[in-house]
Motif scaffolding. Structure first.
Motif, PDB file in Angstrom:
ATOM      1  N   PRO A 219      49.894  15.357   0.957  1.00  0.00           N
ATOM      2  CA  PRO A 219      51.327  15.039   0.821  1.00  0.00           C
ATOM      3  C   PRO A 219      52.132  16.050   0.025  1.00  0.00           C
ATOM      4  N   ASP A 220      51.519  16.681  -0.971  1.00  0.00           N
ATOM      5  CA  ASP A 220      52.281  17.613  -1.815  1.00  0.00           C
ATOM      6  C   ASP A 220      52.031  19.079  -1.454  1.00  0.00           C
ATOM      7  N   ALA A 221      51.392  19.343  -0.314  1.00  0.00           N
ATOM      8  CA  ALA A 221      51.087  20.725   0.061  1.00  0.00           C
ATOM      9  C   ALA A 221      52.369  21.475   0.400  1.00  0.00           C
ATOM     10  N   PRO A 222      52.515  22.711  -0.086  1.00  0.00           N
ATOM     11  CA  PRO A 222      53.723  23.495   0.202  1.00  0.00           C
ATOM     12  C   PRO A 222      53.654  24.141   1.580  1.00  0.00           C
ATOM     13  N   LEU A 223      54.800  24.666   2.026  1.00  0.00           N
ATOM     14  CA  LEU A 223      54.893  25.293   3.338  1.00  0.00           C
ATOM     15  C   LEU A 223      54.285  26.692   3.381  1.00  0.00           C
ATOM     16  N   ASP A 224      53.781  27.192   2.252  1.00  0.00           N
ATOM     17  CA  ASP A 224      53.133  28.505   2.250  1.00  0.00           C
ATOM     18  C   ASP A 224      51.626  28.393   2.016  1.00  0.00           C
ATOM     19  N   ASP A 225      51.063  27.209   2.273  1.00  0.00           N
ATOM     20  CA  ASP A 225      49.634  26.973   2.051  1.00  0.00           C
ATOM     21  C   ASP A 225      48.916  26.979   3.399  1.00  0.00           C
ATOM     22  N   PRO A 226      48.131  28.005   3.714  1.00  0.00           N
ATOM     23  CA  PRO A 226      47.455  28.055   5.014  1.00  0.00           C
ATOM     24  C   PRO A 226      46.479  26.899   5.212  1.00  0.00           C
ATOM     25  N   ARG A 227      45.905  26.406   4.128  1.00  0.00           N
ATOM     26  CA  ARG A 227      44.968  25.279   4.242  1.00  0.00           C
ATOM     27  C   ARG A 227      45.685  24.040   4.756  1.00  0.00           C
ATOM     28  N   ALA A 228      46.941  23.852   4.327  1.00  0.00           N
ATOM     29  CA  ALA A 228      47.716  22.695   4.780  1.00  0.00           C
ATOM     30  C   ALA A 228      47.951  22.746   6.288  1.00  0.00           C
ATOM     31  N   PHE A 229      48.245  23.947   6.798  1.00  0.00           N
ATOM     32  CA  PHE A 229      48.473  24.084   8.233  1.00  0.00           C
ATOM     33  C   PHE A 229      47.190  23.855   9.022  1.00  0.00           C
ATOM     34  N   ALA A 230      46.065  24.266   8.454  1.00  0.00           N
ATOM     35  CA  ALA A 230      44.786  24.038   9.118  1.00  0.00           C
ATOM     36  C   ALA A 230      44.438  22.555   9.150  1.00  0.00           C
ATOM     37  N   GLN A 231      44.772  21.837   8.090  1.00  0.00           N
ATOM     38  CA  GLN A 231      44.475  20.406   8.038  1.00  0.00           C
ATOM     39  C   GLN A 231      45.194  19.638   9.143  1.00  0.00           C
ATOM     40  N   ALA A 232      46.442  20.029   9.444  1.00  0.00           N
ATOM     41  CA  ALA A 232      47.261  19.264  10.394  1.00  0.00           C
ATOM     42  C   ALA A 232      47.194  19.793  11.815  1.00  0.00           C
ATOM     43  N   ASN A 233      46.595  20.973  12.002  1.00  0.00           N
ATOM     44  CA  ASN A 233      46.600  21.617  13.316  1.00  0.00           C
ATOM     45  C   ASN A 233      45.185  21.999  13.735  1.00  0.00           C
ATOM     46  N   PRO A 234      44.384  21.033  14.178  1.00  0.00           N
ATOM     47  CA  PRO A 234      42.980  21.324  14.515  1.00  0.00           C
ATOM     48  C   PRO A 234      42.814  22.190  15.756  1.00  0.00           C
ATOM     49  N   SER A 235      43.902  22.415  16.514  1.00  0.00           N
ATOM     50  CA  SER A 235      43.793  23.270  17.699  1.00  0.00           C
ATOM     51  C   SER A 235      44.064  24.742  17.384  1.00  0.00           C
ATOM     52  N   ALA A 236      44.534  25.023  16.155  1.00  0.00           N
ATOM     53  CA  ALA A 236      44.824  26.410  15.787  1.00  0.00           C
ATOM     54  C   ALA A 236      43.547  27.249  15.848  1.00  0.00           C
ATOM     55  N   GLY A 237      43.647  28.394  16.503  1.00  0.00           N
ATOM     56  CA  GLY A 237      42.471  29.241  16.690  1.00  0.00           C
ATOM     57  C   GLY A 237      41.720  28.949  17.962  1.00  0.00           C
ATOM     58  N   TYR A 238      42.051  27.845  18.631  1.00  0.00           N
ATOM     59  CA  TYR A 238      41.409  27.487  19.902  1.00  0.00           C
ATOM     60  C   TYR A 238      42.374  27.608  21.073  1.00  0.00           C
ATOM     61  N   LEU A 239      43.589  27.104  20.904  1.00  0.00           N
ATOM     62  CA  LEU A 239      44.576  27.221  21.968  1.00  0.00           C
ATOM     63  C   LEU A 239      45.152  28.625  21.980  1.00  0.00           C
ATOM     64  N   PRO A 240      45.391  29.191  23.157  1.00  0.00           N
ATOM     65  CA  PRO A 240      45.934  30.555  23.233  1.00  0.00           C
ATOM     66  C   PRO A 240      47.264  30.679  22.496  1.00  0.00           C
ATOM     67  N   GLY A 241      47.348  31.653  21.627  1.00  0.00           N
ATOM     68  CA  GLY A 241      48.588  31.928  20.920  1.00  0.00           C
ATOM     69  C   GLY A 241      48.859  31.047  19.723  1.00  0.00           C
ATOM     70  N   MET A 242      48.016  30.054  19.459  1.00  0.00           N
ATOM     71  CA  MET A 242      48.249  29.151  18.330  1.00  0.00           C
ATOM     72  C   MET A 242      47.369  29.582  17.152  1.00  0.00           C
ATOM     73  N   THR A 243      48.009  30.130  16.126  1.00  0.00           N
ATOM     74  CA  THR A 243      47.289  30.589  14.943  1.00  0.00           C
ATOM     75  C   THR A 243      47.944  30.010  13.693  1.00  0.00           C
ATOM     76  N   ILE A 244      47.182  29.958  12.636  1.00  0.00           N
ATOM     77  CA  ILE A 244      47.735  29.498  11.363  1.00  0.00           C
ATOM     78  C   ILE A 244      48.852  30.429  10.917  1.00  0.00           C
ATOM     79  N   GLU A 245      48.645  31.737  11.077  1.00  0.00           N
ATOM     80  CA  GLU A 245      49.676  32.699  10.668  1.00  0.00           C
ATOM     81  C   GLU A 245      50.971  32.487  11.444  1.00  0.00           C
ATOM     82  N   GLY A 246      50.844  32.231  12.749  1.00  0.00           N
ATOM     83  CA  GLY A 246      52.031  32.001  13.559  1.00  0.00           C
ATOM     84  C   GLY A 246      52.764  30.726  13.181  1.00  0.00           C
ATOM     85  N   LEU A 247      52.018  29.672  12.909  1.00  0.00           N
ATOM     86  CA  LEU A 247      52.634  28.405  12.487  1.00  0.00           C
ATOM     87  C   LEU A 247      53.364  28.572  11.164  1.00  0.00           C
TER      88      LEU A 247
END
Length: 491
Positions: A219-247
């Motif tokens: 709940p308190d994760a900031p928008l610059d935390d890559p771990r937070a994006f990985a927690q909410a986006n389990p398809s990142a790194g699997y779907l074409p063009g979807m990366t943590i860096e891009g998100l």
């Protein structure tokens, strides 16, 4: 069979969502899946719907006749509910679709499916055994007793009146299941909030009817935390063009940070000061410009408003679309004020529509009133009580009636996120001052244009002057030349 390569979170979800009791019935009768947008929920829903339609529908044929096995896929808007249905149709529909690619077709499923029905507002896919899959809106889903009910965006259920009917319709049959997908909600998402809490409370209960799978950032994760994006986006790194860096890059550049937290991090956004109109509801009414159909010559009302610091002036328009709903949109914004007169005059001359609405009390734009009138435009001068009524009508069309057409405009979307209203008598009125540093003048202009289009009459056209009387030939009483001279004749 479907030739879909599952990624880890999808495989995990299917395995555990489909757990069975020792007697072969479903372990879970209700399920909630929370995951950020763009992670493939549509494909997941389509795979489940296909499994329900072609496999589960005949699993208990001796108890539930396949002809009574109804799958309803529901969403707030029908086009959202149609997406998984269209994918299942591509797999199993025997008709030759003009979309999709070869491996979407599954011959075995096609052989067991009737021609899809899409007439008179009824859309359904039916197997030869009689089981059926129907896409519907939330409202339309209330009328069916369903063996499987797949809901998309549960966060948009804002009261229990609709939810209670939907929930009952999905639990009235033997071995039925209600499955809801969503990302995080807002303070208005009361059903999602309560369902999620119920599921959390029963997580240790071996007999719990609720299944909960949630991928969300802390709940308190900031928008610059890559771990937070990985927690909410389990398809990142699997779907074409979807990366943590891009998100992260998209979130960093987004103007609506609250919406990014809800949709990309699955964080619940609670604000100390709530916007007058919920940004998620506003966004839900947006359609692609290519889908907006406006009748030729339809009455258009322009509106103009200026930011509280006089820095920027916005011009908006309201017009009725072919389906009877009004469309509001900002035409332009520029620095300064006076330029708007010539701009609106040019719009009027080009379109033939000369009505301009504006707030006529207590705001910078009032200095344009005499200039607009001198330019030959019809000016709807709206006093503060009228503007308060207009503000309330916009709120109701977005939050309650869903009776408005919008297109995506980032500046306006940002204004909705930060737009606050002040109390005016028993109504609410947009407050440019309270909304600072956000400039809500564009939203104000859209509000005034909408009100004038719906509530005010255009200026009556003046009756054309009567034609001159027809000439009458009169004969003289004198047969000979007149004895009077023109010098002495009076006229």
């Amino acid at each position: 069979m479907l030739k879909v390569q599952l990624i880890p979170w999808e495989r995990w979800l299917f395995l555990h969502l489909g757990e069975l009791n020792p007697d072969g019935t479903l372990r879970f009768r209700k399920a909630l899946v929370i995951v950020a947008r763009q992670n493939g929920k549509t494909l997941v829903a389509a795979i489940l719907a296909a499994f329900f339609l072609y496999v589960d529908s005949v699993r208990w044929a001796q108890i539930v006749n396949p002809r009574d096995f109804v799958i309803v896929g529901a969403a707030q808007k029908l086009d959202i509910a149609m997406k998984p249905w269209t994918q299942v149709r591509q797999w199993g529909g025997p008709d030759d679709l003009k979309v999709g690619i070869a491996y979407d077709r599954v011959a075995l499923l096609q052989a067991g499916t009737r021609m899809p029905r899409m007439v008179n507002g009824e859309t359904e896919l039916v197997t030869l055994e009689g089981s059926v899959y129907r896409p519907r809106t939330f409202e339309g889903a209330r009328g069916y007793s369903s063996a499987r009910l797949i809901l998309d965006e549960l966060r948009q259920q804002y009261d229990y009146e609709g939810w209670s009917a939907i929930e009952k319709s999905a639990t009235a049959m033997f071995d039925s299941m209600l499955l809801a997908f969503s990302n995080a909600g807002t303070y208005r998402s009361v059903v999602l909030k309560d369902v999620r809490e119920i599921a959390h409370e029963s997580v240790e209960d071996p007999d719990a009817e609720w299944f909960l799978a949630e991928w969300s950032a802390e709940p308190d994760a900031p928008l610059d935390d890559p771990r937070a994006f990985a927690q909410a986006n389990p398809s990142a790194g699997y779907l074409p063009g979807m990366t943590i860096e891009g998100l992260m890059r998209t979130a960093r550049n987004a103007k609506n940070k609250s919406l990014e937290r809800i949709e990309v991090l699955c964080q619940w956004v609670t604000q100390n000061v709530e916007p007058y109109i919920e940004p998620v509801d506003w966004k839900d009414l947006q359609v692609a410009p290519s889908k907006v159909k406006v009748p030729k010559g339809a009455r258009t009302v322009w509106a103009v408003d200026t930011s509280a610091d006089r820095s920027t002036t916005w011009v908006a328009a309201a017009v009725e679309t072919e389906d009877g709903k009004p469309l509001v949109t900002v035409r332009t914004k520029r620095a300064g004020i006076v330029w708007a007169v010539e701009y609106l005059k040019a719009l009027a001359e080009e379109s033939g529509h000369r009505e301009v609405a504006l707030q006529a009390q207590g705001c910078p734009v009032i200095e344009l009133i005499p200039l607009l009138k001198d330019a030959g435009l019809t000016v709807h001068e709206m006093d503060r009580p009228t503007c308060a009524i207009a503000t309330g009508q916009l709120h109701d069309r977005v939050m309650r009636d869903r009776a408005l057409v919008l297109t995506e405009q980032p500046d306006v979307d940002l204004a909705i996120e930060g737009g606050l209203a002040t109390q005016y008598a028993e109504n609410r009125l947009w407050s440019r001052e309270k909304s600072k540093p956000v400039d809500i003048a564009g939203v104000c202009a859209e509000t005034w244009a909408l009100y004038a289009l719906v509530n005010l009459e255009p200026e009556a056209k003046a009756d054309p002057p009567p034609p001159p009387r027809a000439a009458v030939l009169q004969s003289s009483a004198h047969d000979g030349p007149s004895e009077e001279s023109l010098l002495s004749t009076a006229f």
